[in-house]
Design a protein around this motif. Structure first.
Motif, PDB file in Angstrom:
ATOM      1  N   GLU A   4       0.890  -1.242  -0.030  1.00  0.00           N
ATOM      2  CA  GLU A   4      -0.041  -0.188   0.030  1.00  0.00           C
ATOM      3  C   GLU A   4       0.992   1.168   0.074  1.00  0.00           C
ATOM      4  O   GLU A   4       0.528   2.186  -0.430  1.00  0.00           O
ATOM      5  CB  GLU A   4      -0.929  -0.049   1.219  1.00  0.00           C
ATOM      6  N   GLN A   5       2.054   1.191   0.757  1.00  0.00           N
ATOM      7  CA  GLN A   5       2.888   2.075   0.843  1.00  0.00           C
ATOM      8  C   GLN A   5       3.367   2.753  -0.400  1.00  0.00           C
ATOM      9  O   GLN A   5       3.270   3.763  -0.704  1.00  0.00           O
ATOM     10  CB  GLN A   5       4.272   1.939   1.629  1.00  0.00           C
ATOM     11  N   VAL A   6       3.896   1.760  -1.491  1.00  0.00           N
ATOM     12  CA  VAL A   6       4.301   2.014  -2.525  1.00  0.00           C
ATOM     13  C   VAL A   6       3.410   2.516  -3.549  1.00  0.00           C
ATOM     14  O   VAL A   6       3.463   3.628  -4.306  1.00  0.00           O
ATOM     15  CB  VAL A   6       5.151   0.870  -3.532  1.00  0.00           C
ATOM     16  N   ARG A   7       2.058   1.931  -3.576  1.00  0.00           N
ATOM     17  CA  ARG A   7       1.180   2.451  -4.373  1.00  0.00           C
ATOM     18  C   ARG A   7       0.729   3.972  -4.002  1.00  0.00           C
ATOM     19  O   ARG A   7       0.595   4.589  -5.031  1.00  0.00           O
ATOM     20  CB  ARG A   7      -0.360   1.560  -3.895  1.00  0.00           C
ATOM     21  N   THR A   8       0.833   4.272  -2.718  1.00  0.00           N
ATOM     22  CA  THR A   8       0.378   5.519  -2.371  1.00  0.00           C
ATOM     23  C   THR A   8       1.430   6.643  -2.662  1.00  0.00           C
ATOM     24  O   THR A   8       1.212   7.619  -3.354  1.00  0.00           O
ATOM     25  CB  THR A   8       0.349   5.658  -0.741  1.00  0.00           C
TER      26      THR A   8
ATOM     27  N   GLY B 109       0.794  11.127  -9.996  1.00  0.00           N
ATOM     28  CA  GLY B 109      -0.755  11.390 -10.449  1.00  0.00           C
ATOM     29  C   GLY B 109      -1.146  10.152 -11.014  1.00  0.00           C
ATOM     30  O   GLY B 109      -2.489  10.274 -11.654  1.00  0.00           O
ATOM     31  N   PHE B 110      -0.557   9.227 -11.221  1.00  0.00           N
ATOM     32  CA  PHE B 110      -1.002   7.879 -11.760  1.00  0.00           C
ATOM     33  C   PHE B 110      -1.076   6.837 -11.114  1.00  0.00           C
ATOM     34  O   PHE B 110      -0.272   6.882  -9.725  1.00  0.00           O
ATOM     35  CB  PHE B 110      -0.283   7.568 -13.134  1.00  0.00           C
ATOM     36  N   THR B 111      -1.688   5.670 -11.345  1.00  0.00           N
ATOM     37  CA  THR B 111      -1.652   4.641 -10.543  1.00  0.00           C
ATOM     38  C   THR B 111      -0.647   3.645 -10.976  1.00  0.00           C
ATOM     39  O   THR B 111      -0.015   2.710 -10.134  1.00  0.00           O
ATOM     40  CB  THR B 111      -2.879   3.632 -10.545  1.00  0.00           C
ATOM     41  N   THR B 112       0.011   4.030 -12.175  1.00  0.00           N
ATOM     42  CA  THR B 112       1.430   3.235 -12.329  1.00  0.00           C
ATOM     43  C   THR B 112       2.436   4.106 -12.507  1.00  0.00           C
ATOM     44  O   THR B 112       2.308   5.335 -12.717  1.00  0.00           O
ATOM     45  CB  THR B 112       1.298   2.346 -13.679  1.00  0.00           C
ATOM     46  N   LEU B 113       3.731   3.773 -12.237  1.00  0.00           N
ATOM     47  CA  LEU B 113       4.921   4.478 -12.151  1.00  0.00           C
ATOM     48  C   LEU B 113       4.908   4.947 -13.722  1.00  0.00           C
ATOM     49  O   LEU B 113       5.357   3.993 -14.656  1.00  0.00           O
ATOM     50  CB  LEU B 113       6.134   4.029 -11.650  1.00  0.00           C
ATOM     51  N   ARG B 114       5.122   6.361 -13.893  1.00  0.00           N
ATOM     52  CA  ARG B 114       5.450   6.682 -15.113  1.00  0.00           C
ATOM     53  C   ARG B 114       6.582   7.725 -15.086  1.00  0.00           C
ATOM     54  O   ARG B 114       5.955   9.114 -14.901  1.00  0.00           O
ATOM     55  CB  ARG B 114       4.308   7.434 -15.978  1.00  0.00           C
TER      56      ARG B 114
ATOM     57  N   PHE C 280      10.240  10.852  -5.148  1.00  0.00           N
ATOM     58  CA  PHE C 280       9.884   9.473  -5.285  1.00  0.00           C
ATOM     59  C   PHE C 280      11.060   8.502  -5.020  1.00  0.00           C
ATOM     60  O   PHE C 280      10.894   7.569  -4.130  1.00  0.00           O
ATOM     61  CB  PHE C 280       9.337   9.188  -6.546  1.00  0.00           C
ATOM     62  N   LEU C 281      12.156   8.932  -5.469  1.00  0.00           N
ATOM     63  CA  LEU C 281      13.525   7.875  -5.211  1.00  0.00           C
ATOM     64  C   LEU C 281      13.816   7.973  -3.725  1.00  0.00           C
ATOM     65  O   LEU C 281      14.157   6.908  -3.387  1.00  0.00           O
ATOM     66  CB  LEU C 281      14.478   8.330  -6.229  1.00  0.00           C
ATOM     67  N   LEU C 282      13.788   9.029  -3.224  1.00  0.00           N
ATOM     68  CA  LEU C 282      14.125   9.194  -1.818  1.00  0.00           C
ATOM     69  C   LEU C 282      13.278   8.479  -0.764  1.00  0.00           C
ATOM     70  O   LEU C 282      13.496   7.677   0.084  1.00  0.00           O
ATOM     71  CB  LEU C 282      14.235  10.638  -1.248  1.00  0.00           C
TER      72      LEU C 282
END
Ligand code: FAD
Length: 150
Positions: free
Chosen positions: A104-108, A115-120, A132-134
């Protein structure tokens, strides 16, 4: 001394296997210490997001070697800036896959910064890419498990 941080995104080839990720990580952990490079490589099928930190010349050389790698394509520089200090000094390179966005943490996090549900990654601005990387580094540092399986 001029320290630089380069963040880029790219697209993994469709046939990429977890063994490829392991090979990439192995080469990185062998080569980067000699070049004073630290950073983090994040993979979320099919996208890569990587941060490289080090001396300007070494970052430049490493990036140009990486973009010739046939295991990915369409590299896009998100940020290349001088920095006062490193953020990923503990890792010569670490790889994290967030494919299944299992926690859930990563999804959040993905939602928070992209702003998307997949990483873009190529839709991220420099500030969001770094944040995001940090943040993801913090989660995975604590878990001590880098999930290299696709
Ligand atoms: P080796 O490590 O000896 O090569 C190991 C194996 O990898 C080879 O036997 C071959 O099977 C495979 N391989 C090597 N080069 C290629 C290629 N161009 N195309 C397909 N297969 C290949 N390298 C770093 O040093 N630091 C990094 O931070 C780094 N990050 C990377 C991030 C991404 C997204 C990718 C795709 C690659 C990255 N690499 C990184 C790997 C880099 O592109 C080179 O492959 C590597 O630096 C070559 O190291 P080497 O000369 O020691 O070759």
């Amino acid at each position: 001394m001029s320290l630089y941080r380069l963040i880029y995104s790219s697209q993994g080839i469709p046939s990429l296997q977890s063994q490829d990720l392991k090979d990439i990580l192995e080469s990185s952990q062998r080569n980067n210490p000699a070049n004073g490079i630290t950073g983090l490589l994040c993979y979320s099928k099919p996208a890569f997001l990587q941060v490289l930190e080090g001396e300007c010349e070494q970052v430049n050389e490493t990036y140009h070697r990486i973009v010739q790698d046939e295991r990915h394509h369409s590299p896009q520089i998100i940020e290349c800036v001088p920095i006062r200090r490193r953020n990923f000094e503990v890792w010569s390179m670490q790889a994290i896959t967030v494919n299944d966005l299992s926690t859930e943490q990563v999804r959040t996090l993905v939602l928070k910064y992209s702003g998307f549900t997949t990483l873009r990654p190529n839709a991220m601005d420099p500030e969001h890419g770094l944040s995001f990387l940090l943040d993801i580094a913090k989660i995975y540092e604590l878990s001590d498990n880098f999930f290299l399986d696709l």
